[in-house]
Design a protein around this motif. Structure first.
Motif, PDB file in Angstrom:
ATOM      1  N   LEU A  39      -5.925  39.501 -23.164  1.00 24.75           N
ATOM      2  CA  LEU A  39      -5.716  39.449 -24.608  1.00 24.75           C
ATOM      3  C   LEU A  39      -4.531  38.582 -25.015  1.00 24.75           C
ATOM      4  N   LEU A  40      -3.568  38.407 -24.087  1.00 25.40           N
ATOM      5  CA  LEU A  40      -2.361  37.659 -24.420  1.00 25.40           C
ATOM      6  C   LEU A  40      -2.633  36.161 -24.432  1.00 25.40           C
ATOM      7  N   LEU A  41      -1.902  35.452 -25.262  1.00 29.32           N
ATOM      8  CA  LEU A  41      -1.942  34.003 -25.259  1.00 29.32           C
ATOM      9  C   LEU A  41      -1.394  33.484 -23.936  1.00 29.32           C
ATOM     10  N   PRO A  42      -1.852  32.327 -23.475  1.00 26.06           N
ATOM     11  CA  PRO A  42      -1.362  31.793 -22.188  1.00 26.06           C
ATOM     12  C   PRO A  42       0.153  31.680 -22.134  1.00 26.06           C
ATOM     13  N   SER A  43       0.775  31.249 -23.228  1.00 34.25           N
ATOM     14  CA  SER A  43       2.234  31.113 -23.232  1.00 34.25           C
ATOM     15  C   SER A  43       2.913  32.472 -23.091  1.00 34.25           C
ATOM     16  N   ARG A  44       2.407  33.489 -23.787  1.00 28.72           N
ATOM     17  CA  ARG A  44       2.987  34.840 -23.689  1.00 28.72           C
ATOM     18  C   ARG A  44       2.732  35.435 -22.312  1.00 28.72           C
ATOM     19  N   SER A  45       1.554  35.189 -21.769  1.00 23.31           N
ATOM     20  CA  SER A  45       1.231  35.701 -20.440  1.00 23.31           C
ATOM     21  C   SER A  45       2.137  35.079 -19.380  1.00 23.31           C
ATOM     22  N   SER A  46       2.409  33.766 -19.521  1.00 24.10           N
ATOM     23  CA  SER A  46       3.300  33.085 -18.579  1.00 24.10           C
ATOM     24  C   SER A  46       4.724  33.632 -18.695  1.00 24.10           C
ATOM     25  N   LEU A  47       5.188  33.846 -19.920  1.00 21.38           N
ATOM     26  CA  LEU A  47       6.528  34.407 -20.135  1.00 21.38           C
ATOM     27  C   LEU A  47       6.638  35.797 -19.540  1.00 21.38           C
ATOM     28  N   LEU A  48       5.603  36.606 -19.738  1.00 22.22           N
ATOM     29  CA  LEU A  48       5.614  37.965 -19.214  1.00 22.22           C
ATOM     30  C   LEU A  48       5.671  37.964 -17.689  1.00 22.22           C
ATOM     31  N   PHE A  49       4.905  37.059 -17.074  1.00 19.25           N
ATOM     32  CA  PHE A  49       4.915  36.980 -15.610  1.00 19.25           C
ATOM     33  C   PHE A  49       6.303  36.602 -15.094  1.00 19.25           C
ATOM     34  N   GLU A  50       6.966  35.667 -15.761  1.00 20.56           N
ATOM     35  CA  GLU A  50       8.320  35.278 -15.358  1.00 20.56           C
ATOM     36  C   GLU A  50       9.279  36.461 -15.483  1.00 20.56           C
ATOM     37  N   ARG A  51       9.162  37.201 -16.579  1.00 25.95           N
ATOM     38  CA  ARG A  51      10.050  38.354 -16.780  1.00 25.95           C
ATOM     39  C   ARG A  51       9.774  39.442 -15.748  1.00 25.95           C
ATOM     40  N   GLU A  52       8.535  39.604 -15.350  1.00 24.35           N
ATOM     41  CA  GLU A  52       8.192  40.594 -14.322  1.00 24.35           C
ATOM     42  C   GLU A  52       8.827  40.221 -12.989  1.00 24.35           C
ATOM     43  N   ILE A  53       8.768  38.951 -12.630  1.00 25.63           N
ATOM     44  CA  ILE A  53       9.398  38.503 -11.382  1.00 25.63           C
ATOM     45  C   ILE A  53      10.900  38.728 -11.440  1.00 25.63           C
ATOM     46  N   GLN A  54      11.512  38.388 -12.553  1.00 30.53           N
ATOM     47  CA  GLN A  54      12.956  38.586 -12.709  1.00 30.53           C
ATOM     48  C   GLN A  54      13.324  40.070 -12.618  1.00 30.53           C
ATOM     49  N   ALA A  55      12.521  40.916 -13.269  1.00 32.30           N
ATOM     50  CA  ALA A  55      12.794  42.352 -13.262  1.00 32.30           C
ATOM     51  C   ALA A  55      12.693  42.918 -11.854  1.00 32.30           C
ATOM     52  N   VAL A  56      11.679  42.501 -11.094  1.00 37.71           N
ATOM     53  CA  VAL A  56      11.511  42.986  -9.726  1.00 37.71           C
ATOM     54  C   VAL A  56      12.689  42.568  -8.850  1.00 37.71           C
ATOM     55  N   VAL A  57      13.121  41.317  -8.980  1.00 32.12           N
ATOM     56  CA  VAL A  57      14.230  40.812  -8.168  1.00 32.12           C
ATOM     57  C   VAL A  57      15.527  41.539  -8.513  1.00 32.12           C
ATOM     58  N   VAL A  58      15.822  41.637  -9.810  1.00 36.12           N
ATOM     59  CA  VAL A  58      17.068  42.298 -10.227  1.00 36.12           C
ATOM     60  C   VAL A  58      17.057  43.772  -9.845  1.00 36.12           C
ATOM     61  N   PHE A  59      15.915  44.430 -10.065  1.00 36.49           N
ATOM     62  CA  PHE A  59      15.826  45.853  -9.713  1.00 36.49           C
ATOM     63  C   PHE A  59      15.999  46.056  -8.213  1.00 36.49           C
ATOM     64  N   SER A  60      15.416  45.195  -7.398  1.00 37.67           N
ATOM     65  CA  SER A  60      15.550  45.309  -5.943  1.00 37.67           C
ATOM     66  C   SER A  60      16.997  45.162  -5.511  1.00 37.67           C
ATOM     67  N   VAL A  61      17.710  44.216  -6.124  1.00 42.21           N
ATOM     68  CA  VAL A  61      19.126  44.020  -5.792  1.00 42.21           C
ATOM     69  C   VAL A  61      19.944  45.243  -6.192  1.00 42.21           C
ATOM     70  N   ILE A  62      19.708  45.740  -7.405  1.00 45.45           N
ATOM     71  CA  ILE A  62      20.454  46.914  -7.880  1.00 45.45           C
ATOM     72  C   ILE A  62      20.169  48.122  -6.998  1.00 45.45           C
ATOM     73  N   ALA A  63      18.892  48.336  -6.652  1.00 47.28           N
ATOM     74  CA  ALA A  63      18.525  49.483  -5.813  1.00 47.28           C
ATOM     75  C   ALA A  63      19.178  49.379  -4.441  1.00 47.28           C
ATOM     76  N   ALA A  64      19.226  48.166  -3.882  1.00 44.49           N
ATOM     77  CA  ALA A  64      19.852  47.976  -2.568  1.00 44.49           C
ATOM     78  C   ALA A  64      21.342  48.272  -2.623  1.00 44.49           C
ATOM     79  N   VAL A  65      22.009  47.801  -3.677  1.00 47.68           N
ATOM     80  CA  VAL A  65      23.446  48.047  -3.823  1.00 47.68           C
ATOM     81  C   VAL A  65      23.724  49.532  -4.013  1.00 47.68           C
TER      82      VAL A  65
END
Length: 255
Positions: A39-65
């Motif tokens: 349902l999302l526009l391609p631009s919004r879908s691409s932005l969401l995917f980037e934010r998901e990758i960032q969230a996973v990386v940041v959360f993994s670092v925080i959880a490890a610390v």
């Protein structure tokens, strides 16, 4: 915390309503995300995917610390759930602000209706009623020193620190030093007797060291107006504040 106690506590967490509701809320993102991708526009879908990758990386670092620095699994899980809720809500806002608001509401309701289960390993600490504590402090044939934790398990701080005291009691209890716990959630009328204000439960837990029935050290401390100095509570701070290593060495050396 021993491996047996840790496993028992983690098993309880896995079956507890608190964790179950969080798991369902987190898992719900998968079907919602799958449906929204069409349902999302391609631009919004691409932005969401980037934010998901960032969230996973940041959360993994925080959880490890947090895993490396935290003293207990309770703290690790509590902090991890907090950041997971923040990231999930933020991702939902990127997808649709209505969905983000719904997730925020769900987490607020979970917080109101449930709470993280406390650690239940007793160690060598004794759960006491105020009358039992008073009797122990006034009897001459008990330990010279009593370190007592005054807490209320309705507060998040007491839940997060609920394993500290049992673990310390296993290491430091001896014939001269005993550990006791008084639940002011069950006996609120006892707070005033020990100079503890229940005006704000966030001031709990309070730790008091008694020597021959008399208070000698308290943490957190009170100023001259009776206001509690706010400190983070860790096992290291408790050891240093009450000189637990010194008490153990004195007992070993026969002092």
């Amino acid at each position: 915390m021993s491996s047996t106690s840790t496993a028992r506590w983690l098993n309880r967490m896995a079956s507890d309503q608190y964790c179950l509701l969080h798991f369902l809320a987190f898992f719900s993102y998968i079907p919602i995300r799958s449906s929204a991708s069409h349902l999302l526009l391609p631009s919004r879908s691409s932005l969401l995917f980037e934010r998901e990758i960032q969230a996973v990386v940041v959360f993994s670092v925080i959880a490890a610390v947090k895993t490396v620095r935290a003293e207990t699994w309770q703290t690790v899980i509590s902090d991890s759930l907090l950041f997971a809720k923040i990231f999930l809500t933020a991702l939902a806002l990127v997808m649709d602000y209505h969905l983000g608001l719904w997730y925020a509401l769900v987490f607020i309701v979970i917080h109101i209706l449930t709470q993280q289960p406390p650690y239940e390993g007793l160690g060598n600490s004794i759960h006491l009623t105020p009358l039992q504590l008073e009797a122990l402090l006034t009897e001459g044939n008990t330990s010279r020193f009593w370190l007592v934790e005054f807490r209320a398990l309705s507060t998040s701080t007491c839940i997060c620190t609920s394993s500290f005291f049992p673990e310390l009691s296993i290491t430091y209890s001896n014939k001269n030093l005993s550990f006791g716990v008084v639940d002011l959630g069950l006996f609120p009328n006892a707070a005033e007797k020990f100079g503890i204000s229940l005006a704000s439960l966030s001031q709990l837990p309070v730790y008091i060291l008694f020597e021959n029935g008399n208070e000698v050290t308290r943490f957190p401390e009170l100023d001259f107006q009776g206001t509690v100095f706010s400190f983070s509570i860790t096992k290291k701070i408790l050891c240093e504040r009450f000189e637990l290593d010194k008490h153990l060495l004195d007992y070993i050396n026969g002092k």
